[in-house]
Design a protein around this motif. Structure first.
Motif, PDB file in Angstrom:
ATOM      1  N   LEU A 162       0.822  -0.955   0.113  1.00  0.00           N
ATOM      2  CA  LEU A 162       0.008  -0.090   0.065  1.00  0.00           C
ATOM      3  C   LEU A 162       0.816   1.407   0.042  1.00  0.00           C
ATOM      4  CD1 LEU A 162      -2.968  -0.828   2.323  1.00  0.00           C
ATOM      5  CD2 LEU A 162      -3.116  -0.374  -0.012  1.00  0.00           C
ATOM      6  N   ASP A 163       0.454   2.255  -0.773  1.00  0.00           N
ATOM      7  CA  ASP A 163       1.229   3.579  -0.979  1.00  0.00           C
ATOM      8  C   ASP A 163       0.528   4.458   0.014  1.00  0.00           C
ATOM      9  OD1 ASP A 163       2.797   5.888  -1.419  1.00  0.00           O
ATOM     10  OD2 ASP A 163       2.045   5.890  -3.548  1.00  0.00           O
ATOM     11  N   THR A 164       1.055   4.775   1.137  1.00  0.00           N
ATOM     12  CA  THR A 164       0.352   5.697   2.166  1.00  0.00           C
ATOM     13  C   THR A 164       0.636   6.840   1.914  1.00  0.00           C
ATOM     14  OG1 THR A 164       2.003   5.250   3.541  1.00  0.00           O
ATOM     15  CG2 THR A 164       0.144   3.713   3.828  1.00  0.00           C
ATOM     16  N   SER A 165       1.600   7.321   1.019  1.00  0.00           N
ATOM     17  CA  SER A 165       2.100   8.687   0.967  1.00  0.00           C
ATOM     18  C   SER A 165       0.704   9.582   0.457  1.00  0.00           C
ATOM     19  CB  SER A 165       3.094   8.723  -0.234  1.00  0.00           C
ATOM     20  OG  SER A 165       2.536   8.549  -1.458  1.00  0.00           O
ATOM     21  N   ILE A 167      -2.200   9.129   1.348  1.00  0.00           N
ATOM     22  CA  ILE A 167      -3.492   9.288   2.253  1.00  0.00           C
ATOM     23  C   ILE A 167      -3.075  10.387   3.349  1.00  0.00           C
ATOM     24  CG2 ILE A 167      -4.448   7.751   4.209  1.00  0.00           C
ATOM     25  CD1 ILE A 167      -3.733   5.414   2.539  1.00  0.00           C
ATOM     26  N   THR A 172      -6.850   7.152   9.473  1.00  0.00           N
ATOM     27  CA  THR A 172      -6.856   6.011   8.187  1.00  0.00           C
ATOM     28  C   THR A 172      -5.462   5.385   8.384  1.00  0.00           C
ATOM     29  OG1 THR A 172      -8.386   7.115   6.943  1.00  0.00           O
ATOM     30  CG2 THR A 172      -6.797   5.362   5.758  1.00  0.00           C
ATOM     31  N   LEU A 173      -4.423   6.346   8.497  1.00  0.00           N
ATOM     32  CA  LEU A 173      -2.966   5.965   8.231  1.00  0.00           C
ATOM     33  C   LEU A 173      -2.813   4.972   9.893  1.00  0.00           C
ATOM     34  CD1 LEU A 173      -1.167   9.008   7.525  1.00  0.00           C
ATOM     35  CD2 LEU A 173      -1.301   7.007   6.212  1.00  0.00           C
ATOM     36  N   ILE A 176      -3.985   1.568   9.196  1.00  0.00           N
ATOM     37  CA  ILE A 176      -3.296   0.669   8.367  1.00  0.00           C
ATOM     38  C   ILE A 176      -2.172   0.320   9.023  1.00  0.00           C
ATOM     39  CG2 ILE A 176      -1.904   0.846   6.118  1.00  0.00           C
ATOM     40  CD1 ILE A 176      -3.842   2.796   5.001  1.00  0.00           C
ATOM     41  N   GLU A 177      -1.483   1.206   9.821  1.00  0.00           N
ATOM     42  CA  GLU A 177      -0.313   0.786  10.466  1.00  0.00           C
ATOM     43  C   GLU A 177      -0.882  -0.617  11.630  1.00  0.00           C
ATOM     44  OE1 GLU A 177       3.512   0.664  11.421  1.00  0.00           O
ATOM     45  OE2 GLU A 177       2.616   1.516   9.984  1.00  0.00           O
ATOM     46  N   LYS A 180      -0.956  -3.370   9.669  1.00  0.00           N
ATOM     47  CA  LYS A 180       0.122  -4.139   9.615  1.00  0.00           C
ATOM     48  C   LYS A 180       0.701  -4.849  10.863  1.00  0.00           C
ATOM     49  CE  LYS A 180       1.947  -0.986   5.993  1.00  0.00           C
ATOM     50  NZ  LYS A 180       2.864   0.076   5.484  1.00  0.00           N
TER      51      LYS A 180
END
Length: 355
Positions: A162-165, A167, A172-173, A176-177, A180
């Motif tokens: 996933l490209d979180t740059s 977001i 949301t970040l 996602i973390e 993970k």
């Protein structure tokens, strides 16, 4: 001083064992009360009908074969067969019979071993079922762990791709973390669980260098009476290799089941011969067990030969457990077993061991 009174009639009358005198014509000539008491027939009924009519139908042909051997002067030791009581109930008897050829008579003693047979059947069935259940549980654990590991790894891989740059939402970040880290923990636990399963499987069955000669002697000593009574001849050749990396208890069980099977299914009036040969085939250690017994129709049996409770003849001692255990012991440690057999031409088992 009172003289000791010797009267064989008292011994004959009050013995708890079954005492019989039978003629070569297949009829009882004299029986003690224990025979009538066990089979629930009157003495007149037992003396007036052929002995064969009291024997279980599935045991009659084999018993008749051994009866012919007795007529030729060969004693019968510890022969087991089934009789039917008057009410149809089955009883197991163990016979020792001695011929008197000049009078065309057979003197026989039998013991009621019905209770012993039932206990043996229950014990063997329990051992086989426990072995099968244990294997199924192990397979289920490995399968479940392995099947779950793949989707977990896929989830873990997708999250890392996933490209979180792009977001911008902090919540949301964080989610996602969190996913993970959860996937990482789950992957770690799944791998740890699989490793533990593999290590436990290795530890639970001790593998060591086992002497073939020592295992054979242990088994022969444990069934010394059976070997002596059957007059079996062993032809042993361990020159190709003398030891094998295996579990000692498993190997003793394999030797015991294959040897006793060969003795049980020997041809009447024929000296049993069991050959055990060590052979190297392309760096694979093999043991070849061969006998000259009654054999069986392999084409009719097909892939059922090593199945639980599978039997391939009408003999009462066939329970379909011994070969199942042999197959289980071999395959549990990565080995392989195959069989070749023909009716009246003996049987050959080939055991290939994992290097």
């Amino acid at each position: 001083m009172n003289k000791l009174r010797l009267n064989s009639d008292y011994f004959f009358k009050f013995s708890p064992d079954l005492l019989c005198i039978a003629g070569f014509d297949g009829f009882f000539k004299r029986i003690n009360p224990a025979v009538s008491n066990l089979l629930c027939y009157t003495e007149e009924e037992l003396l007036s009908r052929p002995i064969n009519s009291f024997i279980h139908p599935l045991d009659r042909n084999l018993t008749a074969e051994y009866r012919e051997s007795i007529k030729k002067g060969k004693p019968l030791m510890n022969y087991e067969n089934r009789y039917l009581k008057k009410n149809g109930e089955i009883v197991w008897l163990s016979w020792t019979s001695m011929p008197l050829n000049e009078d065309n008579l057979v003197y026989a003693i039998a013991k009621d071993i019905t209770h012993k047979k039932k206990l043996e059947e229950e014990r063997n069935a329990l051992l086989a079922n426990l072995s099968m259940m244990n294997k199924k549980l192990k397979d289920l654990s490995f399968t479940t762990s392995h099947d779950l590991r793949e989707p977990v790894n896929n989830l873990f891989g997708i999250l890392h791709l996933l490209d979180t740059s792009e977001i911008k939402n902090p919540e949301t970040l964080n989610l996602i973390e969190l996913l993970k880290k959860t996937a990482e923990k789950l992957e770690f636990k799944m791998n740890k669980h699989l490793n533990e399963l593999s290590e436990n499987a290795k530890v639970s069955v001790k593998i060591e260098d086992v002497s073939l000669a020592e295992v054979l002697k242990t088994v022969q000593d444990s069934i010394g009476a059976l070997i002596s009574n059957s007059k079996v001849v062993f032809q042993i050749d361990f020159t190709a290799f003398q030891t094998i990396s295996f579990n000692r208890d498993y190997l003793e069980s394999i030797f015991l089941n294959l040897i006793t099977n060969s003795i049980k299914y020997a041809k009447p009036s024929t000296t049993p011969i069991i050959t055990i040969k060590a052979k190297m085939v392309r760096e694979v250690k093999r043991l070849i067990f061969t006998d000259n017994g009654i054999g069986f129709d392999k084409d009719a049996v097909k892939d059922r030969i090593f199945g639980l409770s599978q039997t391939f003849n009408t003999r009462p001692e066939s329970k379909g457990i011994g070969l199942y255990l042999v197959h289980t012991h071999m395959t549990n440690l990565g080995g392989h077993i195959s069989v070749e057999s023909k009716i009246n031409e003996g049987t050959e088992f080939t055991l290939s061991f994992k290097g």
